[in-house]
Scaffold this active site. Structure first.
Site, PDB file in Angstrom:
ATOM      1  NE  ARG A   4      -4.178  -1.635   0.266  1.00 29.93           N
ATOM      2  CZ  ARG A   4      -5.417  -1.494   1.101  1.00 29.93           C
ATOM      3  NH1 ARG A   4      -5.298  -0.349   1.911  1.00 29.93           N
ATOM      4  NH2 ARG A   4      -6.270  -2.316   0.962  1.00 29.93           N
TER       5      ARG A   4
ATOM      6  NE  ARG B 172      -7.027   5.584   1.990  1.00 32.52           N
ATOM      7  CZ  ARG B 172      -7.845   4.959   2.555  1.00 32.52           C
ATOM      8  NH1 ARG B 172      -9.051   5.515   2.944  1.00 32.52           N
ATOM      9  NH2 ARG B 172      -7.824   3.871   3.082  1.00 32.52           N
TER      10      ARG B 172
ATOM     11  NE  ARG C 233      -9.810   7.356  -4.420  1.00 30.72           N
ATOM     12  CZ  ARG C 233     -10.950   7.622  -4.238  1.00 30.72           C
ATOM     13  NH1 ARG C 233     -11.351   8.716  -4.982  1.00 30.72           N
ATOM     14  NH2 ARG C 233     -11.763   7.004  -3.493  1.00 30.72           N
TER      15      ARG C 233
ATOM     16  CG  ASP D 158      -8.796  -3.038  -4.156  1.00 34.90           C
ATOM     17  OD1 ASP D 158      -8.144  -2.486  -3.121  1.00 34.90           O
ATOM     18  OD2 ASP D 158      -9.530  -3.840  -4.095  1.00 34.90           O
TER      19      ASP D 158
ATOM     20  CE1 TYR E  22     -13.382  -6.994   2.026  1.00 30.20           C
ATOM     21  CE2 TYR E  22     -11.739  -8.170   0.751  1.00 30.20           C
ATOM     22  CZ  TYR E  22     -12.043  -7.081   1.585  1.00 30.20           C
ATOM     23  OH  TYR E  22     -11.113  -6.587   2.625  1.00 30.20           O
TER      24      TYR E  22
HETATM   25  O1  CP3 Z   1      -0.042   0.404  -3.107  1.00 29.90           O
HETATM   26  C1  CP3 Z   1      -0.240  -0.668  -3.261  1.00 29.90           C
HETATM   27  O2  CP3 Z   1      -0.110  -1.568  -2.413  1.00 29.90           O
HETATM   28  C2  CP3 Z   1      -1.246  -1.071  -4.687  1.00 29.90           C
HETATM   29  C3  CP3 Z   1      -2.473  -0.804  -4.399  1.00 29.90           C
HETATM   30  C4  CP3 Z   1      -3.548  -1.738  -3.329  1.00 29.90           C
HETATM   31  C5  CP3 Z   1      -4.855  -1.071  -3.391  1.00 29.90           C
HETATM   32  N1  CP3 Z   1      -5.460  -2.365  -2.711  1.00 29.90           N
HETATM   33  C6  CP3 Z   1      -5.205  -0.023  -3.544  1.00 29.90           C
HETATM   34  C7  CP3 Z   1      -6.339   0.576  -2.622  1.00 29.90           C
HETATM   35  C8  CP3 Z   1      -3.243  -3.043  -3.212  1.00 29.90           C
HETATM   36  C9  CP3 Z   1      -2.060  -4.088  -3.163  1.00 29.90           C
HETATM   37  C10 CP3 Z   1      -4.601  -3.234  -2.454  1.00 29.90           C
HETATM   38  C11 CP3 Z   1      -4.915  -4.595  -1.979  1.00 29.90           C
HETATM   39  C12 CP3 Z   1      -6.302  -4.857  -1.304  1.00 29.90           C
HETATM   40  N2  CP3 Z   1      -7.250  -4.456  -1.249  1.00 29.90           N
HETATM   41  C13 CP3 Z   1      -6.117  -5.906  -0.304  1.00 29.90           C
HETATM   42  C14 CP3 Z   1      -4.837  -6.676   0.264  1.00 29.90           C
HETATM   43  C15 CP3 Z   1      -3.857  -6.121   0.971  1.00 29.90           C
HETATM   44  C16 CP3 Z   1      -4.263  -5.858   2.343  1.00 29.90           C
HETATM   45  O3  CP3 Z   1      -4.267  -4.600   2.703  1.00 29.90           O
HETATM   46  O4  CP3 Z   1      -4.402  -6.691   3.231  1.00 29.90           O
HETATM   47  C17 CP3 Z   1      -7.463  -5.848   0.524  1.00 29.90           C
HETATM   48  C18 CP3 Z   1      -7.891  -6.653   1.659  1.00 29.90           C
HETATM   49  C19 CP3 Z   1      -8.068  -4.906  -0.307  1.00 29.90           C
HETATM   50  C20 CP3 Z   1      -9.611  -4.413  -0.221  1.00 29.90           C
HETATM   51  C21 CP3 Z   1      -9.540  -2.988   0.279  1.00 29.90           C
HETATM   52  N3  CP3 Z   1      -9.555  -2.063  -1.049  1.00 29.90           N
HETATM   53  C22 CP3 Z   1      -9.592  -2.331   1.432  1.00 29.90           C
HETATM   54  C23 CP3 Z   1      -9.772  -3.143   2.781  1.00 29.90           C
HETATM   55  C24 CP3 Z   1      -9.596  -0.968   1.050  1.00 29.90           C
HETATM   56  C25 CP3 Z   1      -9.804   0.348   2.215  1.00 29.90           C
HETATM   57  C26 CP3 Z   1     -10.768   0.982   2.164  1.00 29.90           C
HETATM   58  C27 CP3 Z   1     -10.556   2.074   2.942  1.00 29.90           C
HETATM   59  O5  CP3 Z   1     -10.861   3.164   2.428  1.00 29.90           O
HETATM   60  O6  CP3 Z   1      -9.759   2.351   4.184  1.00 29.90           O
HETATM   61  C28 CP3 Z   1      -9.846  -0.695  -0.262  1.00 29.90           C
HETATM   62  C29 CP3 Z   1      -9.595   0.575  -1.014  1.00 29.90           C
HETATM   63  C30 CP3 Z   1      -8.261   0.894  -1.321  1.00 29.90           C
HETATM   64  N4  CP3 Z   1      -7.717  -0.234  -2.251  1.00 29.90           N
HETATM   65  C31 CP3 Z   1      -7.468   2.003  -1.262  1.00 29.90           C
HETATM   66  C32 CP3 Z   1      -6.483   2.012  -1.952  1.00 29.90           C
HETATM   67  C33 CP3 Z   1      -5.391   2.915  -2.043  1.00 29.90           C
HETATM   68  C34 CP3 Z   1      -7.723   3.127  -0.487  1.00 29.90           C
HETATM   69  C35 CP3 Z   1      -9.163   3.803  -1.080  1.00 29.90           C
HETATM   70  C36 CP3 Z   1      -8.739   5.051  -2.066  1.00 29.90           C
HETATM   71  O7  CP3 Z   1      -7.916   5.691  -1.799  1.00 29.90           O
HETATM   72  O8  CP3 Z   1      -9.599   5.061  -2.877  1.00 29.90           O
END
Ligand code: CP3
Length: 341
Positions: free
Chosen positions: A24, A28, A37, A73, A150
Site C-alpha cells: 500500500r 492515501r 484521487r 485492488d 468479500y
Molecule cells: O500500493 C499498493 O499496495 C497497491 C495498491 C493496492 C490497493 N489495494 C489500492 C487501494 C493493493 C495492493 C490493494 C490490495 C487490497 N485491497 C487488499 C490486500 C492487501 C491488504 O491490505 O490486506 C485488500 C484486503 C483490499 C480491499 C480493500 N480495498 C480495502 C480493505 C480498502 C480500504 C478501504 C478504506 O477506505 O480504508 C480498499 C480500497 C483501496 N485500495 C484504497 C487503495 C489506495 C483506499 C481507497 C482509495 O484511495 O480510494
C-alpha cells in the site's frame, strides 16, 4: 543487465543490500496521490494507464523503494467477471449482490484479462518501461479465500461466518466459486507477468481466520494452483496467519509474507530457510517517534541475520495517516544498514 534486486532476493541469491518496498505504498499517505484521487475514483485511475502508472510511480520517486506495486485492488478482476463492486472510503469493497448459492455462480463469467482488463496490462507496460532495470514491478492478485470472503459477505467482515457456513454447508457452491476465482486469478497473474511484472504477490490477507485443517481442505489446493501457474517469483502473504505458516509454505510462494505479530526470526524458522521471507515492521510504529522505528528495523535485520532471501517491508499496508517522509527515512535506514555486504 542483472535482474532487479527484488527478483534476485526472492530467488535467495546473495544481494548487495536488502530490498525495501511497502505494501500500500501508493495511496492515501501521499498528498500527490490524494490530489489525483480528488478528481478520479480508484477504478477510474486504473482504467487510465498513464494516470495509473503515475500513481504507481509516485512512491518510488518519493521514497526510493526497490519496487513499484501496480496501483489496483484485489477486487478489480471480479468486476471483469460481471460482479458489481464499489470501494467505499473507510470501509473497503462492497458487493451489490453477494454470492451465496450454487445458482449465483451463473453470474460469474470467466475472466479474459486481455479483453476485460487491457488497461491494467497497459499500465504494467508503462511502469516497466519507465522504471530503472534494478527496480522491480510487483503485480498482484488477491488470494482466493480473501476475495471469496468479500463476494460472500458482501463487504468487510471480522468473523467470516457466512463464508465459513458456505465452506461447510454448501460444498458445491464453495468449490465452484473457488474453482472460478482460481482460473481467473491464474490467467490474470500470468497476463501480468506477460506484460512485464517481475514478481507476483498473492494477497490472501484474511485467511488467518481459518484453522490449519480448514485452510488445508478448503483453500490450499486453489492457492497452490495460482502460485504454480506463475513463472516469475511469487510472494505469498497473509495476516494473523502465524499458525498457518507451514500450510502457506506448502501451498507455495518463493517468499512468504510475514505480518508484524511474529518476530521475523521465529517466522522464518517456521517457514524454513529454503524459502525467502518478506516483512515485517508494525505499520503503526511509523506513527510514532523515528528512533523506535529504527530500533525495530534493526531488530528485524538482526533476526534476518544476513541470510539471503529477506525482503524488507511492513507487516501489512501503509496506514493513511503515515508521514511519507518517514517511509523514505526507513528505506534509507535499511539500505544503509545492509549495504555492501
Ligand atoms: O500500493 C499498493 O499496495 C497497491 C495498491 C493496492 C490497493 N489495494 C489500492 C487501494 C493493493 C495492493 C490493494 C490490495 C487490497 N485491497 C487488499 C490486500 C492487501 C491488504 O491490505 O490486506 C485488500 C484486503 C483490499 C480491499 C480493500 N480495498 C480495502 C480493505 C480498502 C480500504 C478501504 C478504506 O477506505 O480504508 C480498499 C480500497 C483501496 N485500495 C484504497 C487503495 C489506495 C483506499 C481507497 C482509495 O484511495 O480510494
Amino acid at each position: 543487465m542483472p535482474d532487479p534486486l527484488l527478483v534476485r532476493a526472492a530467488r535467495l541469491e546473495q544481494v548487495e543490500r536488502t530490498p525495501v518496498w511497502y505494501m500500500r505504498q501508493a495511496g492515501r499517505s501521499l498528498p500527490e496521490y490524494r490530489a489525483i484521487r480528488a478528481q478520479h475514483d480508484l477504478f477510474a485511475i486504473c482504467r487510465q494507464p498513464e494516470l495509473c502508472a503515475e500513481v504507481t510511480l509516485q512512491p518510488v520517486h518519493r521514497h526510493g523503494v526497490d519496487a513499484a506495486v501496480i496501483y489496483s485492488d484485489i477486487v478489480l478482476p471480479v468486476t471483469g467477471m460481471g460482479v458489481s463492486v464499489n470501494l467505499v472510503e473507510g470501509v473497503g469493497p462492497v458487493v451489490d449482490a453477494p454470492l451465496r448459492t450454487a445458482g449465483d455462480l451463473r453470474r460469474l463469467r470467466p475472466l479474459h484479462p486481455q479483453e476485460a482488463l487491457p488497461w491494467v496490462l497497459d499500465s504494467i507496460r508503462l511502469v516497466r518501461a519507465a522504471l530503472e532495470p534494478e527496480r522491480a514491478v510487483v503485480g498482484f492478485v488477491g488470494g482466493p479465500f480473501t476475495v471469496a470472503g468479500y463476494l460472500i459477505e458482501g463487504g468487510p467482515s471480522r468473523a467470516f461466518a457466512e463464508t465459513k457456513r458456505c465452506m461447510y454447508a454448501e460444498p458445491r457452491f464453495w468449490h465452484g466459486l473457488m474453482e472460478r476465482l482460481t482460473a481467473a486469478f491464474e490467467a490474470y497473474a500470468v497476463a501480468q507477468v506477460g506484460a512485464g511484472a517481475d514478481l507476483i504477490q498473492v494477497f490472501d490477507s484474511w485467511v488467518g481466520v481459518l484453522s490449519a485443517a480448514d485452510y488445508h481442505e478448503f483453500v490450499a489446493p486453489y492457492s497452490a494452483r495460482i502460485l504454480d501457474a506463475v513463472v516469475a517469483p511469487t510472494i505469498h502473504f497473509a495476516t494473523g496467519a502465524t499458525h498457518l505458516l507451514t500450510e502457506l509454505r506448502a501451498a507455495g510462494g518463493d517468499v512468504l509474507g510475514l505480518d508484524w505479530r511474529v518476530p521475523l526470526g521465529q517466522g522464518w524458522q517456521a517457514v524454513g530457510h529454503d524459502r525467502g521471507v518478506q516483512g515485517n515492521l508494525e505499520p503503526a510504529l511509523l506513527l510514532g517517534p523515528f528512533a523506535r522505528v529504527a530500533r525495530e528495523a534493526d531488530r528485524i535485520l538482526a533476526d534476518a541475520g544476513r541470510r539471503p532471501g529477506h525482503i524488507f517491508n511492513l507487516g501489512h499496508g501503509v496506514l493513511p495517516a503515515t508521514d511519507p517522509d518517514v517511509l523514505g527515512l526507513l528505506r534509507e535506514h535499511v539500505h544503509e544498514r545492509t549495504a555492501s555486504r
